[in-house]
Motif scaffolding. Structure first.
Motif, PDB file in Angstrom:
ATOM      1  N   VAL A  12       0.879  -1.176   0.000  1.00  0.00           N
ATOM      2  CA  VAL A  12       0.000   0.000   0.000  1.00  0.00           C
ATOM      3  C   VAL A  12       0.914   1.223   0.000  1.00  0.00           C
ATOM      4  O   VAL A  12       1.790   1.329  -0.839  1.00  0.00           O
ATOM      5  N   GLY A  13       0.747   2.140   0.941  1.00  0.00           N
ATOM      6  CA  GLY A  13       1.519   3.370   0.892  1.00  0.00           C
ATOM      7  C   GLY A  13       2.798   3.318   1.696  1.00  0.00           C
ATOM      8  O   GLY A  13       2.906   2.598   2.682  1.00  0.00           O
ATOM      9  N   ILE A  14       3.783   4.101   1.257  1.00  0.00           N
ATOM     10  CA  ILE A  14       4.998   4.331   2.043  1.00  0.00           C
ATOM     11  C   ILE A  14       5.403   5.785   1.850  1.00  0.00           C
ATOM     12  O   ILE A  14       4.923   6.475   0.944  1.00  0.00           O
ATOM     13  N   ASN A  15       6.300   6.245   2.723  1.00  0.00           N
ATOM     14  CA  ASN A  15       6.917   7.557   2.555  1.00  0.00           C
ATOM     15  C   ASN A  15       8.392   7.370   2.276  1.00  0.00           C
ATOM     16  O   ASN A  15       9.048   6.533   2.895  1.00  0.00           O
ATOM     17  N   THR A  16       8.898   8.135   1.339  1.00  0.00           N
ATOM     18  CA  THR A  16      10.313   8.091   1.001  1.00  0.00           C
ATOM     19  C   THR A  16      10.902   9.462   1.280  1.00  0.00           C
ATOM     20  O   THR A  16      10.414  10.474   0.777  1.00  0.00           O
ATOM     21  N   LEU A  17      11.947   9.496   2.100  1.00  0.00           N
ATOM     22  CA  LEU A  17      12.455  10.734   2.671  1.00  0.00           C
ATOM     23  C   LEU A  17      13.424  11.452   1.741  1.00  0.00           C
ATOM     24  O   LEU A  17      13.985  10.854   0.816  1.00  0.00           O
ATOM     25  N   PRO A  18      13.660  12.752   1.995  1.00  0.00           N
ATOM     26  CA  PRO A  18      14.477  13.554   1.069  1.00  0.00           C
ATOM     27  C   PRO A  18      15.879  13.018   0.822  1.00  0.00           C
ATOM     28  O   PRO A  18      16.390  13.140  -0.301  1.00  0.00           O
ATOM     29  N   HIS A  19      16.534  12.433   1.842  1.00  0.00           N
ATOM     30  CA  HIS A  19      17.896  11.954   1.590  1.00  0.00           C
ATOM     31  C   HIS A  19      17.908  10.796   0.604  1.00  0.00           C
ATOM     32  O   HIS A  19      18.890  10.615  -0.132  1.00  0.00           O
ATOM     33  N   ALA A  20      16.813  10.026   0.534  1.00  0.00           N
ATOM     34  CA  ALA A  20      16.702   8.963  -0.462  1.00  0.00           C
ATOM     35  C   ALA A  20      16.220   9.507  -1.804  1.00  0.00           C
ATOM     36  O   ALA A  20      16.700   9.084  -2.869  1.00  0.00           O
ATOM     37  N   ILE A  21      15.278  10.436  -1.774  1.00  0.00           N
ATOM     38  CA  ILE A  21      14.786  11.044  -3.015  1.00  0.00           C
ATOM     39  C   ILE A  21      15.917  11.775  -3.730  1.00  0.00           C
ATOM     40  O   ILE A  21      15.972  11.800  -4.965  1.00  0.00           O
ATOM     41  N   ARG A  22      16.834  12.376  -2.961  1.00  0.00           N
ATOM     42  CA  ARG A  22      17.992  13.018  -3.585  1.00  0.00           C
ATOM     43  C   ARG A  22      18.736  12.040  -4.478  1.00  0.00           C
ATOM     44  O   ARG A  22      19.155  12.377  -5.600  1.00  0.00           O
ATOM     45  N   GLU A  23      18.895  10.801  -4.004  1.00  0.00           N
ATOM     46  CA  GLU A  23      19.608   9.797  -4.794  1.00  0.00           C
ATOM     47  C   GLU A  23      18.817   9.404  -6.037  1.00  0.00           C
ATOM     48  O   GLU A  23      19.385   9.223  -7.114  1.00  0.00           O
ATOM     49  N   LEU A  24      17.498   9.265  -5.891  1.00  0.00           N
ATOM     50  CA  LEU A  24      16.670   8.925  -7.054  1.00  0.00           C
ATOM     51  C   LEU A  24      16.620  10.072  -8.043  1.00  0.00           C
ATOM     52  O   LEU A  24      16.566   9.857  -9.261  1.00  0.00           O
ATOM     53  N   ALA A  25      16.630  11.310  -7.541  1.00  0.00           N
ATOM     54  CA  ALA A  25      16.635  12.479  -8.431  1.00  0.00           C
ATOM     55  C   ALA A  25      17.912  12.532  -9.255  1.00  0.00           C
ATOM     56  O   ALA A  25      17.892  12.899 -10.439  1.00  0.00           O
ATOM     57  N   GLU A  26      19.037  12.144  -8.648  1.00  0.00           N
ATOM     58  CA  GLU A  26      20.319  12.204  -9.347  1.00  0.00           C
ATOM     59  C   GLU A  26      20.427  11.174 -10.460  1.00  0.00           C
ATOM     60  O   GLU A  26      21.280  11.297 -11.336  1.00  0.00           O
ATOM     61  N   ILE A  27      19.556  10.156 -10.444  1.00  0.00           N
ATOM     62  CA  ILE A  27      19.529   9.201 -11.560  1.00  0.00           C
ATOM     63  C   ILE A  27      18.297   9.426 -12.429  1.00  0.00           C
ATOM     64  O   ILE A  27      17.869   8.543 -13.169  1.00  0.00           O
ATOM     65  N   GLY A  28      17.714  10.630 -12.324  1.00  0.00           N
ATOM     66  CA  GLY A  28      16.699  11.061 -13.282  1.00  0.00           C
ATOM     67  C   GLY A  28      15.286  10.593 -13.041  1.00  0.00           C
ATOM     68  O   GLY A  28      14.469  10.610 -13.975  1.00  0.00           O
ATOM     69  N   LEU A  29      14.932  10.222 -11.808  1.00  0.00           N
ATOM     70  CA  LEU A  29      13.603   9.671 -11.560  1.00  0.00           C
ATOM     71  C   LEU A  29      12.611  10.678 -10.967  1.00  0.00           C
ATOM     72  O   LEU A  29      11.457  10.325 -10.733  1.00  0.00           O
ATOM     73  N   LEU A  30      13.043  11.905 -10.718  1.00  0.00           N
ATOM     74  CA  LEU A  30      12.144  12.861 -10.070  1.00  0.00           C
ATOM     75  C   LEU A  30      10.878  13.143 -10.885  1.00  0.00           C
ATOM     76  O   LEU A  30       9.775  13.171 -10.318  1.00  0.00           O
ATOM     77  N   PRO A  31      10.942  13.361 -12.202  1.00  0.00           N
ATOM     78  CA  PRO A  31       9.702  13.593 -12.964  1.00  0.00           C
ATOM     79  C   PRO A  31       8.712  12.436 -12.854  1.00  0.00           C
ATOM     80  O   PRO A  31       7.501  12.654 -12.709  1.00  0.00           O
ATOM     81  N   ALA A  32       9.206  11.204 -12.921  1.00  0.00           N
ATOM     82  CA  ALA A  32       8.310  10.048 -12.823  1.00  0.00           C
ATOM     83  C   ALA A  32       7.690   9.960 -11.438  1.00  0.00           C
ATOM     84  O   ALA A  32       6.510   9.594 -11.297  1.00  0.00           O
ATOM     85  N   LEU A  33       8.446  10.300 -10.394  1.00  0.00           N
ATOM     86  CA  LEU A  33       7.900  10.288  -9.043  1.00  0.00           C
ATOM     87  C   LEU A  33       6.834  11.354  -8.882  1.00  0.00           C
ATOM     88  O   LEU A  33       5.811  11.134  -8.224  1.00  0.00           O
ATOM     89  N   ASP A  34       7.055  12.517  -9.478  1.00  0.00           N
ATOM     90  CA  ASP A  34       6.048  13.578  -9.411  1.00  0.00           C
ATOM     91  C   ASP A  34       4.757  13.177 -10.111  1.00  0.00           C
ATOM     92  O   ASP A  34       3.667  13.608  -9.729  1.00  0.00           O
ATOM     93  N   ASN A  35       4.876  12.349 -11.129  1.00  0.00           N
ATOM     94  CA  ASN A  35       3.682  11.883 -11.843  1.00  0.00           C
ATOM     95  C   ASN A  35       2.953  10.782 -11.087  1.00  0.00           C
ATOM     96  O   ASN A  35       1.830  10.422 -11.464  1.00  0.00           O
TER      97      ASN A  35
END
Length: 421
Positions: A40-63
């Motif tokens: 179901v749901g989870i929360n992913t914190l900024p220090h982990a999102i920073r890593e996903l953003a650096e490999i180009g996944l931020l737009p997909a996460l926003d969607n």
């Protein structure tokens, strides 16, 4: 170099992407017949999102998910204990995301298929053993779907990211036994509902013995959005009772959950009606394992829940697995020998995650609620008459700093300083 990854969960998939970015070949072997959107749901914190953003996944996460704006802690009576801004609204350079676990996994899985190719993820393969020598590691997989002849794979390194029941961990620690259960059962569900507050806020009501969690995991459409909820109730003494079966897809009866849901109050929200309207709920015991003395044995190491399963408090399970992936990929990219890389990774990540496991057992940042309920079980007129604000801040902020997601920790991290140089 070729890396064999066991497990196509969030940790294993992220590791493959991190390695690919550094020019290291990776293949993933998954026991299930397909990579499905479970949970179901989870929360992913900024220090982990920073890593996903650096490999180009931020737009997909926003969607896919919600940029969490604010977090509220309440006692069971619905009285506010603490509130704080989250993600970019708290000053982080990247957001915190509230998201469906399966959809987060799909975002990462889709990126793996796109960048590494469809053959990079091989489902229906269960790890049965491995042999190491001076030149590499040979892994043996059985066909977990058809029962046909197995597969033998050769690589330089094997990464076991195969969850709390890791086959590799069991080979290293054959007498460890079942996961540790604290006696708490979690009932989880999600349904379309009227947004609470601004549609980007989350609430946690009650301490470790009895808790209700509420947050959105998709953007609102037509005045409704997908709302995730969790009811946690201590049902037994975990020291003397074995845990129920663990499964992301174990269906629970709503008639069992509803009496417990009625215990909680969230301001301006009907908890009981939300739970009653949810088509399907799932049951899961709150389990973890004791921190290990070591993860790495030669050319084989553990990652994510295989290395450090933890209670789901403080939003750190998936986040810590993502941080593992970054650390491991960096170590393999810079080390002269794979064995040295795995040792460097373990030396970096094992003590950090062990401390998060221990802090989560005490309630993590949500321990502020336990402290208030312990001192004022019938409620309060002013929370600062019960516990000084400085003490509340020390509990919440101390956890964030230790787990690595406070704004101050983010700004002072070597990776962040290097990025801003």
């Amino acid at each position: 170099m070729k890396v064999i990854i066991v497990g196509a969960g969030i940790g294993g998939l992220t590791t493959a992407l991190m390695l690919h970015r550094r020019g290291i070949r990776a293949e993933i072997y998954e026991q299930s017949s397909a990579v499905r959107e479970v949970g179901v749901g989870i929360n992913t914190l900024p220090h982990a999102i920073r890593e996903l953003a650096e490999i180009g996944l931020l737009p997909a996460l926003d969607n896919t998910g919600i940029r969490t704006r604010e977090l509220f802690y309440y006692n069971r009576q619905g009285q506010e204990v603490w509130r704080e801004m989250r993600g970019v609204d708290a000053g982080h350079p990247v957001p915190q995301f509230s998201i469906h676990r399966g959809r987060l996994q799909k975002v990462i899985h889709d990126a793996v298929i796109d960048r590494l190719g469809p053959a990079s993820v091989r489902t229906g393969h269960a790890l049965s053993g491995f042999i190491q020598d001076e030149g590499g590691v040979t892994a043996h997989f059985t066909d977990s779907v058809r029962g046909a002849a197995g597969t033998t794979v050769r690589g330089d390194v094997l990464i076991a990211a195969d969850g709390i029941h890791s086959a590799a961990r069991r080979l290293f620690y054959p007498h460890e036994g079942a996961p540790s259960w604290n006696g708490v059962l979690m009932w989880r569900g999600a349904t379309e509902w009227k947004p609470w507050r601004d549609g980007r806020s989350m609430a946690i009501g009650g301490g470790m013995g009895a808790k209700f969690v509420l947050y959105p995991i998709a953007e609102a459409e037509g005045g409704r959005q997908l709302i995730n909820w969790v009811v946690n109730i201590r049902m037994a003494d975990g020291a003397t009772s074995p845990p129920p079966k663990e499964s992301w897809s174990r269906v629970a009866q709503r008639s069992l959950v509803l009496p417990y849901a009625k215990r909680f109050k969230i301001p301006d929200f009907d908890v009981e009606t939300l739970v009653e309207a949810t088509p399907q709920a799932f049951e899961y015991p709150m389990c973890d394992r004791d921190p290990l003395p070591r993860w790495t044995f030669g050319r084989v190491t553990l990652l994510g829940d295989a290395a450090h399963p933890m209670y789901p408090v403080g939003s750190n399970g998936a986040s810590q697995a993502i941080l593992d992936a970054r650390s491991l990929a960096d170590a393999l990219a810079r080390a002269e020998h794979p064995r040295q890389a795995l040792w460097d990774y373990e030396r970096d990540r094992l003590p950090k995650t062990a401390e998060v496991v221990r802090m989560n057992r005490k309630g993590g940042p949500e321990r502020v609620i336990d402290e208030v309920e312990k001192r004022a079980p019938a409620g309060f007129a002013n929370v600062e008459d019960v516990i000084p604000r400085a003490e509340l801040k020390a509990i919440v902020g101390g956890y964030a700093g230790t787990a690595g997601f406070s704004v101050e920790t983010e700004r002072s991290s070597p990776e962040r300083r290097a990025a801003n140089a």
